[in-house]
Design an enzyme around this catalytic site. Sequence first.
Site, PDB file in Angstrom:
ATOM      1  N   TRP A   1      28.204 -15.839 -14.087  1.00 31.90           N
ATOM      2  CA  TRP A   1      26.739 -15.691 -14.049  1.00 31.90           C
ATOM      3  C   TRP A   1      26.414 -14.459 -13.215  1.00 31.90           C
ATOM      4  CZ3 TRP A   1      22.879 -18.463 -16.412  1.00 31.90           C
ATOM      5  CH2 TRP A   1      21.575 -18.123 -16.039  1.00 31.90           C
TER       6      TRP A   1
ATOM      7  N   ASN B   1      21.697 -27.223 -19.727  1.00 32.61           N
ATOM      8  CA  ASN B   1      22.215 -26.628 -18.501  1.00 32.61           C
ATOM      9  C   ASN B   1      21.963 -27.528 -17.296  1.00 32.61           C
ATOM     10  OD1 ASN B   1      23.159 -24.115 -16.948  1.00 32.61           O
ATOM     11  ND2 ASN B   1      21.192 -24.545 -15.975  1.00 32.61           N
ATOM     12  N   GLU B   2      22.998 -27.756 -16.502  1.00 35.67           N
ATOM     13  CA  GLU B   2      22.895 -28.474 -15.219  1.00 35.67           C
ATOM     14  C   GLU B   2      21.879 -29.613 -15.315  1.00 35.67           C
ATOM     15  OE1 GLU B   2      22.158 -25.565 -12.171  1.00 35.67           O
ATOM     16  OE2 GLU B   2      23.975 -24.421 -12.660  1.00 35.67           O
TER      17      GLU B   2
ATOM     18  N   TYR C   1      29.897 -22.915  -7.517  1.00 39.76           N
ATOM     19  CA  TYR C   1      29.205 -22.097  -6.531  1.00 39.76           C
ATOM     20  C   TYR C   1      29.646 -22.550  -5.130  1.00 39.76           C
ATOM     21  CZ  TYR C   1      26.432 -20.212 -10.392  1.00 39.76           C
ATOM     22  OH  TYR C   1      26.041 -19.593 -11.544  1.00 39.76           O
TER      23      TYR C   1
ATOM     24  N   ARG D   1      27.405 -16.490 -23.135  1.00 39.31           N
ATOM     25  CA  ARG D   1      26.642 -17.735 -23.009  1.00 39.31           C
ATOM     26  C   ARG D   1      25.171 -17.346 -22.934  1.00 39.31           C
ATOM     27  NH1 ARG D   1      25.271 -21.074 -18.251  1.00 39.31           N
ATOM     28  NH2 ARG D   1      25.007 -23.254 -18.872  1.00 39.31           N
TER      29      ARG D   1
ATOM     30  N   GLU E   1      29.828 -21.674 -15.294  1.00 35.23           N
ATOM     31  CA  GLU E   1      29.135 -20.686 -14.469  1.00 35.23           C
ATOM     32  C   GLU E   1      29.897 -20.549 -13.163  1.00 35.23           C
ATOM     33  OE1 GLU E   1      25.055 -21.120 -13.384  1.00 35.23           O
ATOM     34  OE2 GLU E   1      24.380 -21.530 -15.445  1.00 35.23           O
TER      35      GLU E   1
ATOM     36  N   HIS F   1      30.111 -25.966 -12.922  1.00 30.04           N
ATOM     37  CA  HIS F   1      29.586 -24.722 -12.375  1.00 30.04           C
ATOM     38  C   HIS F   1      30.063 -24.609 -10.923  1.00 30.04           C
ATOM     39  CE1 HIS F   1      26.055 -24.559 -15.478  1.00 30.04           C
ATOM     40  NE2 HIS F   1      27.255 -24.617 -16.033  1.00 30.04           N
TER      41      HIS F   1
END
Length: 409
Positions: free
Chosen positions: A243, A116-117, A187, A39, A214, A185
């Site tokens: 990531w 992205n995001e 996290y 990516r 991610e 993503h």
Amino acid sequence: MDAAGNDFVIRGVSHAHTWYPQEVDSLAGIKSLGANTVRVVLSSGDRWTENDADDVADVVARCKANRLICVLEVHDTTGYGEDQAAATLDQAVDYWLRVRDAVEGEEDHVLVNIGNEPYGNDEATNANWASDTSAAINRLRGAGFDHTLVVDAPNWGQDWQGIMRQGAQDVFDSDPDANTVFSVHMYGVYEREATVVDYMESFVDAGLPLIIGEFGHDHSDGDPDENAIMYHAERLGLGYVGWSWSGNSGGVEYLDMVEDFDAARLTAWGDRIFHGSDGIVETAEEAPVYGGGGEPTDPPTDEPTDPPSDADCTAGYAVRHEWQGGFQVQVTVTAGTDLDGWTVEWELPDGEGIGQAWNAAVSTDGSRVTAVDAGYNAVLSEGATTTFGFTGTRQGPAAVPELTCGAGS
């Protein structure tokens, strides 16, 4: 699935190309460790220096040369609505239209991750996620983009408000090509295995395509459960992209997978995602467009050889992956008696070289290769097994040598 109807599960990592454009050899390094996808971080010019069409074309060519599927993403949209510097999805589409010539005709090799995001945590702005995302998809389709499109969740990609989860069906239905993939993503929001499973299964149960676009092993907002993320992605057949390769800063340097963009200098996170359980080495299959099987749950086509029996142990050699100029091997050591240390030796076939190894110390003396246990896997009870692996270079097809295995290290 790829354009020919073959199964393909993404197993890759992100590379911050826009901030480190000189690190073009990173793609070869990522491939050498077994990834099937990269990516690539690009900039639309709204926050950082724009990656123009020539640069994007070069990235795509390098991805193809290294037999990697290329997910291209615009990073300038990160945190829109909360970060005042962030670009809109509409501005991201403007960028894709500017670089269209670089990706046109590359639909078999390139996925377009629109932005992205693209939203932070501002509820008022996030309420527009579905309509704005659908509008972006339709602008690209109207301009002739036939690629698989990837759309990120709001809440800095983590979708803790469930906005993407609730609106995904409408967004998918808005795509006239029915070729949109959703990206979450993972996290700090995903510290608990139950949260990971609930989110993944909600998309699988709805029949909607999802990737973990991610994730990391740690983060400033909490401690994500990377083991659960990787295990359940593999169980459910979902793609994941870790990531990131190298170059992190601002207090999250621990997310680097290798030091200084050097594939031979894995960090603890890099070792985990590449060589750990449900990691890239264990689960990745090269994309069918490059000749790979694309079905990571199937056994490898090259089964371990049946080596001559030794009193102390035996070793089997299996070629797991091959690509232009390189290959990857897994060796299985089986104890014939209780062992406290083991050594495997073989003659290096003509035209081959040894690259990076894991779970063993591998050295060469001329054409003679010696692999010694890594310490933590030295003790084996009778009948127990352990594995080690390595990447190599080749001039022709990867050969399968005869191995000898003995006690001691």
